[in-house]
Design a protein around this motif. Structure first.
Motif, PDB file in Angstrom:
ATOM      1  N   THR A 181       1.044  -1.363   0.409  1.00  0.00           N
ATOM      2  CA  THR A 181       0.294  -0.683  -0.228  1.00  0.00           C
ATOM      3  C   THR A 181       1.114   1.187  -0.168  1.00  0.00           C
ATOM      4  O   THR A 181       2.327   1.276   0.559  1.00  0.00           O
ATOM      5  N   ILE A 182       0.474   2.271  -0.562  1.00  0.00           N
ATOM      6  CA  ILE A 182       1.279   3.613  -0.498  1.00  0.00           C
ATOM      7  C   ILE A 182       0.408   4.618   0.718  1.00  0.00           C
ATOM      8  O   ILE A 182      -1.196   4.785   0.184  1.00  0.00           O
ATOM      9  N   SER A 183       0.852   5.295   1.363  1.00  0.00           N
ATOM     10  CA  SER A 183       0.387   5.338   2.243  1.00  0.00           C
ATOM     11  C   SER A 183       1.183   6.445   2.746  1.00  0.00           C
ATOM     12  O   SER A 183       2.621   6.257   2.934  1.00  0.00           O
ATOM     13  N   ASP A 184       0.938   8.010   3.637  1.00  0.00           N
ATOM     14  CA  ASP A 184       1.795   8.916   4.749  1.00  0.00           C
ATOM     15  C   ASP A 184       1.683   8.501   6.021  1.00  0.00           C
ATOM     16  O   ASP A 184       0.446   8.618   6.783  1.00  0.00           O
ATOM     17  N   VAL A 185       2.286   7.255   6.577  1.00  0.00           N
ATOM     18  CA  VAL A 185       1.856   6.898   7.889  1.00  0.00           C
ATOM     19  C   VAL A 185       2.615   7.531   8.965  1.00  0.00           C
ATOM     20  O   VAL A 185       2.197   7.805   9.920  1.00  0.00           O
ATOM     21  N   ASP A 186       3.529   8.317   9.013  1.00  0.00           N
ATOM     22  CA  ASP A 186       3.894   8.510  10.021  1.00  0.00           C
ATOM     23  C   ASP A 186       3.820  10.628   9.597  1.00  0.00           C
ATOM     24  O   ASP A 186       4.078  11.387  10.717  1.00  0.00           O
ATOM     25  N   GLY A 187       3.263  10.772   8.771  1.00  0.00           N
ATOM     26  CA  GLY A 187       1.922  12.277   9.046  1.00  0.00           C
ATOM     27  C   GLY A 187       2.872  13.431   8.340  1.00  0.00           C
ATOM     28  O   GLY A 187       2.830  14.376   8.709  1.00  0.00           O
ATOM     29  N   ASP A 188       4.200  12.432   7.864  1.00  0.00           N
ATOM     30  CA  ASP A 188       5.530  14.399   8.063  1.00  0.00           C
ATOM     31  C   ASP A 188       4.767  14.899   6.146  1.00  0.00           C
ATOM     32  O   ASP A 188       6.064  15.480   5.736  1.00  0.00           O
ATOM     33  N   GLY A 189       4.246  14.037   5.089  1.00  0.00           N
ATOM     34  CA  GLY A 189       3.307  14.718   4.285  1.00  0.00           C
ATOM     35  C   GLY A 189       4.433  14.436   3.376  1.00  0.00           C
ATOM     36  O   GLY A 189       4.238  14.784   1.950  1.00  0.00           O
ATOM     37  N   LEU A 190       5.547  12.944   3.216  1.00  0.00           N
ATOM     38  CA  LEU A 190       6.476  12.130   2.118  1.00  0.00           C
ATOM     39  C   LEU A 190       5.684  11.005   2.379  1.00  0.00           C
ATOM     40  O   LEU A 190       5.046  10.207   2.989  1.00  0.00           O
ATOM     41  N   LEU A 191       5.351  10.739   1.030  1.00  0.00           N
ATOM     42  CA  LEU A 191       4.429   9.127   0.836  1.00  0.00           C
ATOM     43  C   LEU A 191       4.915   7.948   0.889  1.00  0.00           C
ATOM     44  O   LEU A 191       6.577   7.736   0.448  1.00  0.00           O
ATOM     45  N   GLU A 192       5.112   6.823   1.382  1.00  0.00           N
ATOM     46  CA  GLU A 192       5.524   5.582   1.490  1.00  0.00           C
ATOM     47  C   GLU A 192       5.435   4.416   0.997  1.00  0.00           C
ATOM     48  O   GLU A 192       4.027   4.013   0.700  1.00  0.00           O
ATOM     49  N   LEU A 193       5.592   3.638   0.721  1.00  0.00           N
ATOM     50  CA  LEU A 193       5.351   2.033  -0.203  1.00  0.00           C
ATOM     51  C   LEU A 193       5.784   1.477   1.445  1.00  0.00           C
ATOM     52  O   LEU A 193       6.625   1.148   2.082  1.00  0.00           O
TER      53      LEU A 193
END
Length: 429
Positions: A181-193
């Protein structure tokens, strides 16, 4: 090759003996009854309504019989959805092993529009992870026995398809993982895989990994968490407890636990614990996030309680970082043992997407979703030897499509992927 043999082994257990690919034979329902009805409501049978059942409208080239190897998106930004499949030639057809993009031509038929040669790999996720307007495709690539890598391929233009590799990273496990999934889990404005890295038969430890987008098309590994209890399924991410911070939920098939991680600060994701569940062969989770009827995310886990006893269990966070089972739905099936697949898609154009399952030895149940994760059976098409399921959203001209990959049979020697749509859903609701 090892992942392929294991997958086939799971599918062969409890296979349906049906040979007519399009007939709807008698099915075992959730309460143990057997019926031949084409449309069955939960608890009571109902008569089929003319034009109300999903029908096969297209057959696409063979989809690889892997765990879950299909994606849906709009890679070229033309407002027409694509189905991305793993093409694996069988039955002596021509062609190269590839990732194939099939695009909705507007009428519900899907035409091939792009191909990426790939000898032995698995699709993970597709989206614009760095916000540059260019679609990124993530997949796993095999370099040899237990020598694998994660790959990011990017499009050359906003109107194009992913066509060149911009990043790779070593993969410790085998190429057997479910979707990422692609999401910004840590809430820093950058998306993660967010992806699993399952060891399967490689000498490594199964891990949950999170790669964050970085300048220059790079990806930084910000989490590599070992998890015991067998290989992981597909991770999902959402603010499950509505505290303003996103959680990751992922299950391991043998350990029977739903593991929870939470993003608490920039590049900081911590393990929050787990909830034990009762399902075996449970790897796949379908997520309803902003469109949940409860106003909070719902995770739907597919698995089995025993032979001919398959379930979908719905989980919500009713307290901080703590999952609760809110619904348990028995699923029609004809299987002694299998790994059920589950997906969510807006098939009907309503306020809440629908849930669909396959790899149940024939039945492909399609459910509408109510409060508390309650599932009501909308339709019950039958596709023998179904392996994988995905869905596209409803458009102005046709219903959403249920996309079902199949294992080759005598009646279906190339294992064509079936596309099912509703014939009476042309008008936008």
């Amino acid at each position: 090759m090892g992942r392929l043999l294991l997958t086939i082994a799971f599918c062969l257990v409890g296979l349906s003996a049906q040979t007519d690919e399009w007939r709807r034979p008698a099915l075992r329902l959730a309460d143990g009854r057997v019926t031949g009805d084409a449309v069955v409501a939960v608890g009571e049978p109902s008569s089929p309504t003319v034009g109300s059942s999903f029908e096969v409208v297209d057959r696409l080239r063979h989809q690889d019989d892997q765990w879950m190897n299909s994606l849906v998106g709009d890679a070229d930004h033309d407002h027409r959805q694509e189905i991305v499949l793993r093409y694996w030639p069988v039955g002596s057809p021509s062609g190269t092993k590839s990732f194939l993009f099939y695009e909705d031509q507007g009428s519900g038929q899907f035409d091939p529009v792009h191909a990426i040669p790939e000898e032995d790999g698995g699709l993970l996720a597709m989206g614009d992870i760095d916000g540059d307007g260019l679609t990124d495709l993530f997949f796993e690539h095999s370099l040899g026995a237990c020598q694998n890598e994660f790959v990011r391929m990017e499009a050359s233009s906003p109107s194009g398809f992913p066509d060149h590799v911009v990043w790779t990273a070593p993969k410790e496990g085998n190429v057997i993982d479910f979707r990422a999934t692609i999401s910004d889990v840590d809430g820093d404005g950058l998306l993660e895989l967010v992806t699993s890295d399952d060891n399967f038969n490689c000498p490594s430890t199964t891990r949950l990994k999170v790669f964050e987008s970085a300048p220059g098309n790079q990806m930084n590994l910000i989490l590599s968490q070992p998890i015991g209890g067998g290989d992981l399924g597909n991770p999902v991410a959402a603010d499950f407890d509505l505290d303003g911070r996103r959680e990751i939920v992922v299950t391991n098939g043998l350990g029977q636990k739903l593991h929870v991680f939470e993003g608490i600060a920039d590049d900081t994701i911590v393990y929050s614990g787990f909830l034990a569940h009762s399902l075996g062969n449970a790897y796949q989770i379908a997520l309803l996030d902003a469109v949940s009827p409860d106003g909070r995310p719902i995770a739907f886990l597919a698995g089995q309680m025993g032979s001919l006893d398959y379930r979908v269990q719905a989980f919500e966070m009713l307290a901080d970082n703590s999952l609760s089972l809110v619904n348990d739905t028995p699923v029609p099936n004809n299987c002694g043992a299998s790994i059920p697949q589950i997906a969510a898609a807006d098939l009907l154009g309503g306020a809440t997407p629908e849930i669909m399952l396959d790899r149940l030895c024939g039945p492909v149940p399609i459910y509408t979703v109510g409060a508390g994760g309650a599932l009501s059976l909308f339709d019950l098409p039958v596709i023998p030897e179904s392996l994988e399921v995905a869905g596209t959203r409803k458009t102005h001209s046709h219903s959403g499509a249920v996309v079902v990959g199949t294992f080759p049979t005598a009646a279906n020697p190339q294992g064509a992927t079936q596309v099912l749509e509703l014939p009476d859903q042309a008008a936008e609701r």
